[in-house]
Design a protein around this motif. Structure first.
Motif, PDB file in Angstrom:
ATOM      1  N   ASP A   1       0.864  -1.181   0.000  1.00 32.09           N
ATOM      2  CA  ASP A   1       0.000   0.000   0.000  1.00 32.09           C
ATOM      3  C   ASP A   1       0.900   1.230   0.000  1.00 32.09           C
ATOM      4  N   PHE A   2       0.486   2.261  -0.775  1.00 34.25           N
ATOM      5  CA  PHE A   2       1.273   3.487  -0.879  1.00 34.25           C
ATOM      6  C   PHE A   2       0.370   4.697  -0.662  1.00 34.25           C
ATOM      7  N   LEU A   3       1.004   5.806  -0.264  1.00 28.59           N
ATOM      8  CA  LEU A   3       0.349   7.106  -0.238  1.00 28.59           C
ATOM      9  C   LEU A   3       0.886   7.929  -1.394  1.00 28.59           C
ATOM     10  N   VAL A   4      -0.034   8.611  -2.124  1.00 27.70           N
ATOM     11  CA  VAL A   4       0.385   9.495  -3.209  1.00 27.70           C
ATOM     12  C   VAL A   4       0.749  10.834  -2.573  1.00 27.70           C
ATOM     13  N   VAL A   5       2.034  11.181  -2.630  1.00 25.36           N
ATOM     14  CA  VAL A   5       2.501  12.401  -1.976  1.00 25.36           C
ATOM     15  C   VAL A   5       2.636  13.556  -2.970  1.00 25.36           C
ATOM     16  N   LYS A   6       2.614  13.259  -4.261  1.00 27.07           N
ATOM     17  CA  LYS A   6       2.651  14.303  -5.278  1.00 27.07           C
ATOM     18  C   LYS A   6       1.997  13.753  -6.546  1.00 27.07           C
ATOM     19  N   TYR A   7       1.116  14.582  -7.143  1.00 29.99           N
ATOM     20  CA  TYR A   7       0.427  14.084  -8.335  1.00 29.99           C
ATOM     21  C   TYR A   7       0.202  15.212  -9.347  1.00 29.99           C
ATOM     22  N   THR A   8       0.600  14.931 -10.581  1.00 27.10           N
ATOM     23  CA  THR A   8       0.230  15.714 -11.754  1.00 27.10           C
ATOM     24  C   THR A   8      -0.014  14.693 -12.854  1.00 27.10           C
ATOM     25  N   PRO A   9      -0.685  15.057 -13.937  1.00 28.17           N
ATOM     26  CA  PRO A   9      -0.915  14.083 -15.014  1.00 28.17           C
ATOM     27  C   PRO A   9       0.374  13.475 -15.548  1.00 28.17           C
ATOM     28  N   LYS A  10       1.489  14.212 -15.400  1.00 32.40           N
ATOM     29  CA  LYS A  10       2.749  13.696 -15.936  1.00 32.40           C
ATOM     30  C   LYS A  10       3.702  13.181 -14.858  1.00 32.40           C
ATOM     31  N   ASN A  11       3.377  13.424 -13.616  1.00 34.74           N
ATOM     32  CA  ASN A  11       4.313  13.075 -12.554  1.00 34.74           C
ATOM     33  C   ASN A  11       3.555  12.594 -11.324  1.00 34.74           C
ATOM     34  N   CYS A  12       4.009  11.417 -10.795  1.00 32.05           N
ATOM     35  CA  CYS A  12       3.350  10.847  -9.615  1.00 32.05           C
ATOM     36  C   CYS A  12       4.419  10.274  -8.697  1.00 32.05           C
ATOM     37  N   ILE A  13       4.441  10.711  -7.435  1.00 32.82           N
ATOM     38  CA  ILE A  13       5.401  10.227  -6.451  1.00 32.82           C
ATOM     39  C   ILE A  13       4.633   9.610  -5.290  1.00 32.82           C
ATOM     40  N   VAL A  14       5.093   8.412  -4.866  1.00 35.41           N
ATOM     41  CA  VAL A  14       4.404   7.700  -3.792  1.00 35.41           C
ATOM     42  C   VAL A  14       5.377   7.434  -2.642  1.00 35.41           C
ATOM     43  N   SER A  15       4.821   7.034  -1.490  1.00 37.97           N
ATOM     44  CA  SER A  15       5.609   6.723  -0.299  1.00 37.97           C
ATOM     45  C   SER A  15       4.865   5.681   0.522  1.00 37.97           C
ATOM     46  N   ARG A  16       5.667   4.823   1.244  1.00 36.44           N
ATOM     47  CA  ARG A  16       5.032   3.863   2.147  1.00 36.44           C
ATOM     48  C   ARG A  16       5.560   3.987   3.578  1.00 36.44           C
ATOM     49  N   VAL A  17       6.507   4.925   3.799  1.00 37.84           N
ATOM     50  CA  VAL A  17       7.082   5.077   5.135  1.00 37.84           C
ATOM     51  C   VAL A  17       6.004   5.396   6.164  1.00 37.84           C
ATOM     52  N   GLU A  18       5.110   6.305   5.798  1.00 39.84           N
ATOM     53  CA  GLU A  18       4.083   6.731   6.745  1.00 39.84           C
ATOM     54  C   GLU A  18       3.177   5.567   7.143  1.00 39.84           C
ATOM     55  N   LEU A  19       2.846   4.734   6.137  1.00 41.62           N
ATOM     56  CA  LEU A  19       1.970   3.599   6.423  1.00 41.62           C
ATOM     57  C   LEU A  19       2.667   2.572   7.296  1.00 41.62           C
ATOM     58  N   VAL A  20       3.948   2.316   6.984  1.00 42.91           N
ATOM     59  CA  VAL A  20       4.713   1.348   7.779  1.00 42.91           C
ATOM     60  C   VAL A  20       4.871   1.846   9.212  1.00 42.91           C
ATOM     61  N   GLN A  21       5.215   3.128   9.340  1.00 44.47           N
ATOM     62  CA  GLN A  21       5.408   3.695  10.676  1.00 44.47           C
ATOM     63  C   GLN A  21       4.116   3.674  11.480  1.00 44.47           C
ATOM     64  N   ASP A  22       3.041   3.969  10.815  1.00 45.23           N
ATOM     65  CA  ASP A  22       1.751   3.952  11.492  1.00 45.23           C
ATOM     66  C   ASP A  22       1.414   2.547  11.983  1.00 45.23           C
ATOM     67  N   GLU A  23       1.685   1.567  11.121  1.00 41.75           N
ATOM     68  CA  GLU A  23       1.421   0.178  11.509  1.00 41.75           C
ATOM     69  C   GLU A  23       2.323  -0.233  12.670  1.00 41.75           C
ATOM     70  N   LEU A  24       3.602   0.201  12.609  1.00 39.69           N
ATOM     71  CA  LEU A  24       4.520  -0.119  13.695  1.00 39.69           C
ATOM     72  C   LEU A  24       4.077   0.515  15.008  1.00 39.69           C
ATOM     73  N   ASN A  25       3.630   1.741  14.922  1.00 39.00           N
ATOM     74  CA  ASN A  25       3.177   2.435  16.127  1.00 39.00           C
ATOM     75  C   ASN A  25       2.004   1.710  16.778  1.00 39.00           C
ATOM     76  N   LYS A  26       1.100   1.229  15.950  1.00 37.16           N
ATOM     77  CA  LYS A  26      -0.060   0.501  16.482  1.00 37.16           C
ATOM     78  C   LYS A  26       0.371  -0.808  17.141  1.00 37.16           C
ATOM     79  N   LYS A  27       1.296  -1.514  16.444  1.00 31.96           N
ATOM     80  CA  LYS A  27       1.774  -2.776  17.004  1.00 31.96           C
ATOM     81  C   LYS A  27       2.548  -2.534  18.286  1.00 31.96           C
ATOM     82  N   LYS A  28       3.380  -1.478  18.273  1.00 37.24           N
ATOM     83  CA  LYS A  28       4.183  -1.173  19.454  1.00 37.24           C
ATOM     84  C   LYS A  28       3.289  -0.825  20.634  1.00 37.24           C
TER      85      LYS A  28
END
Length: 632
Positions: free
Chosen positions: A196-223
């Motif tokens: 699973d990814f989060l779209v951190v920047k989007y234009t019709p020609k450019n798309c940047i994603v990240s999963r750090v936030e999702l992983v960290q959030d999951e870790l925080n919940k588990k912790k």
């Protein structure tokens, strides 16, 4: 006949003319009607077209080019999918639209979304690919707008990151945003996996994603969940994530715990990698929990009882133990007698008879050994072991089994520059020094006499138990030829000898078996000679006088010249005596003959550096003169 034909031709001509006239009138009539319609009906035509467009737009089955519509699959062929989108003719979708977008081909009766790509009365071309892309763009925009996760697959490694297939669009995933730093893997381990990814920047020609936030959030919940339920003493399962010099980090379902090197084993641990490797599934004990700093300390050795507890009762001094060599240092070897308990065999306790300077030359890792407990200290966790103590000290019984003067046969164990070592008893070696190998030869290389592995007969010359040394000899097995020679001859005696070797400085003479003497070049002849070979040959037997004796170094100095001088002197004395006998004798004191005194003087034997015959002759002459003055 001719008249009939001409008549028919004329009739035909008339019919043709009439027909053409009718056609012309008809055309003129139509043109007039069209002109009338054109003049009177232009307004009606415009009104009718607009009405038709309104009716078309109002129809539920009406489509236009570029529309995103739903249709029902009618049939599927090898190259095309036929779809009913409510037109008079069936719409056609290329099969490649589904394969290019990694979608399965639909089946007859399935409802799919498509884009109208081309629309005519006879042909309707549809695009599933465009519909898919349009739908994807909507999803990406919504995911970016609402910051909701979207699924994607990491397809390849690119510069400073990865390419991610979001199901219709390629996005860029920076390397720093693929995972939280402490859980970083090798980049290649991410390729081909869906996340699973989060779209951190989007234009019709450019798309940047990240999963750090999702992983960290999951870790925080588990912790949060783990920290609220975990307690000291719990046994938990985890996976080894990282290994350092000081310990092992273990992932407890998203939360890291530290297993310190001191808590890995009750015994000594050189490095944690000797016990674990990354990826190992391990069971550990929770030693402590620091909720404020979110730190968890783990233990591995604590799953078992401390083996050093009551160690004095288990291994009292004098106990024989068996174990495996687990570590080797210069000063000794560590032997594991049971898991977590290691004892040290010091180099001084390896052998009764051999001097071990480096234990690494004696042991190998994994060697199985039997030893004796010499000392045990449970508080300091120290266990001293002895290897040599398994056997009795052979030096304690050596004097009971052997005496000075005993002769035995032993094996040569080692040959050095200064002698050879021969095994006397059970690892006890004695030394045959080079000086004790031969009575007559000067031994420079002991291997000329013995070699390692030879069986030799030797005589015990000395036993030094305190210093653990035994002196052996080979030459002592036979009588000392020098002692025998010196018992028969002394300095001043005349002996016969055979020339055996000629050198520029003198001639070597064989006087007896294994006994040689040297005639210096100055003692060969009364006349001066350059070298012995001028007057002597090998094999010549000559009379010569012993003029020098060195008992300590076993050297004999000989002189042929002195024999010649003595012979000439005797002849001279004899001649004088005969001349005196002819003359009237005079009364003389009855003293001991001078000759007898000289003979007694010649009987002296040097026991050190020797006495030269020249020195003796000077003493004789001096005393003769003193005696003559006394008589006068």
């Amino acid at each position: 006949m001719v008249n009939e034909q001409e008549k028919k031709l004329e009739e035909t001509k008339e019919i043709k003319e009439v027909t053409e006239t009718i056609q012309e009138e008809s055309v003129e009539s139509v043109e007039k009607e069209e002109k009338a319609k054109s003049v009177s009906g232009k307004a009606e035509e415009k009104e009718s077209f607009e009405k038709l467009l309104e009716e078309h737009d109002a129809s539920p089955n009406s489509v236009s080019r570029g529309d995103l519509v739903k249709g029902t699959v009618i049939s599927v062929s090898e190259d095309f999918v036929f779809v009913d989108v409510g037109q008079k003719v069936e719409g056609v979708v290329s099969v490649s639209d589904f394969t290019d977008t990694n979608n399965e081909l639909p089946k007859e009766g399935d409802e799919i979304e498509v884009v109208v790509d081309k629309l005519t009365d006879k042909d309707v071309k549809l695009s599933f690919k465009k519909a898919f892309a349009r739908k994807f763009e909507e999803e990406v925009r919504e995911a970016y707008k609402n910051q909701t996760p979207i699924k994607g697959k990491i397809t390849e490694i690119v510069n400073k990151g990865f390419n991610v297939d979001l199901g219709g669009k390629t996005a860029f995933l920076p390397q720093s945003r693929v995972d939280v730093r402490r859980l970083r893997k090798e980049d290649s381990e991410y390729v081909g996996k869906e996340y699973d990814f989060l779209v951190v920047k989007y234009t019709p020609k450019n798309c940047i994603v990240s999963r750090v936030e999702l992983v960290q959030d999951e870790l925080n919940k588990k912790k949060e969940k783990l920290m609220s339920t975990l307690k000291e003493g719990d046994l938990v399962n985890g996976k080894v994530k990282n290994i350092t010099d000081y310990g092992v980090f273990i992932d407890l379902d998203g939360v890291d715990g530290l297993l310190h090197i001191s808590d890995i084993s009750w015994g000594k641990v050189s490095h944690p990698s000797d016990f674990f490797k990354v990826g190992d599934e391990v069971e550990v004990v929770v030693l402590s929990i620091d909720k404020e700093n979110e730190k968890i300390s783990l233990g591995y050795k604590q799953k078992t009882e401390d083996p050093w507890k009551n160690i004095e009762k288990k291994y009292p001094e004098g106990t024989k133990v068996k174990g495996s060599v687990v570590n080797i240092k210069n000063y000794g070897a560590f032997v594991e007698v049971e898991p977590g308990v290691e004892g040290l065999i010091h180099i001084n306790d390896i052998s009764w008879t051999k001097k071990i300077s480096n234990a690494q030359n004696y042991f190998k890792l994994g060697d199985e050994v039997e030893a004796v407990v010499l000392e045990v200290d449970g508080e300091r966790k120290r266990l001293a072991l002895g290897l040599k103590q398994i056997k009795d000290n052979p030096w304690d019984v050596i004097e009971e089994k052997f005496n000075v003067g005993d002769i035995f046969e032993g094996e040569v164990k080692n040959v050095t520059d200064f002698g050879a070592f021969v095994e006397v008893y059970d690892g006890v070696d004695g030394l045959i020094h080079v000086s004790d190998m031969s009575w007559s030869k000067r031994v420079k290389n002991p291997e000329e006499i013995v070699k390692a592995g030879d069986k030799v007969k030797v005589k015990i010359l000395n036993i030094d138990r305190e210093n653990q040394k035994i002196a052996l000899g080979i030459k002592q097995l036979t009588e000392d030829p020098w002692q025998k020679f010196f018992s028969k001859y002394q300095m001043g005696d005349v002996v016969e000898g055979k020339i055996v070797k000629l050198e520029d400085y003198g001639a070597f003479v064989e006087l007896d078996e294994d006994i040689e003497g040297l005639v210096h070049v100055s003692e060969i002849s009364k006349e001066r000679i350059d070298k012995p070979s001028d007057v002597l040959n090998i094999g010549d037997v000559k009379e010569m006088k012993i003029v020098k004796v060195d008992v300590k170094d076993k050297k004999i100095g000989l002189s042929i010249r002195q024999v010649i001088i003595d012979r000439e002197r005797k002849e001279l004395e004899k001649k004088r005596a005969e001349e005196k006998a002819k003359a009237k004798p005079k009364e003389v004191k009855k003293d001991k003959p001078k000759k007898e005194k000289k003979e007694n003087k010649a009987e002296e034997v040097s026991t050190g550096g020797g006495v030269k015959l020249g020195d003796l002759m000077k003493d004789f002459i001096k005393k003769d003169k003193e005696e003559e003055k006394t008589e006068e």
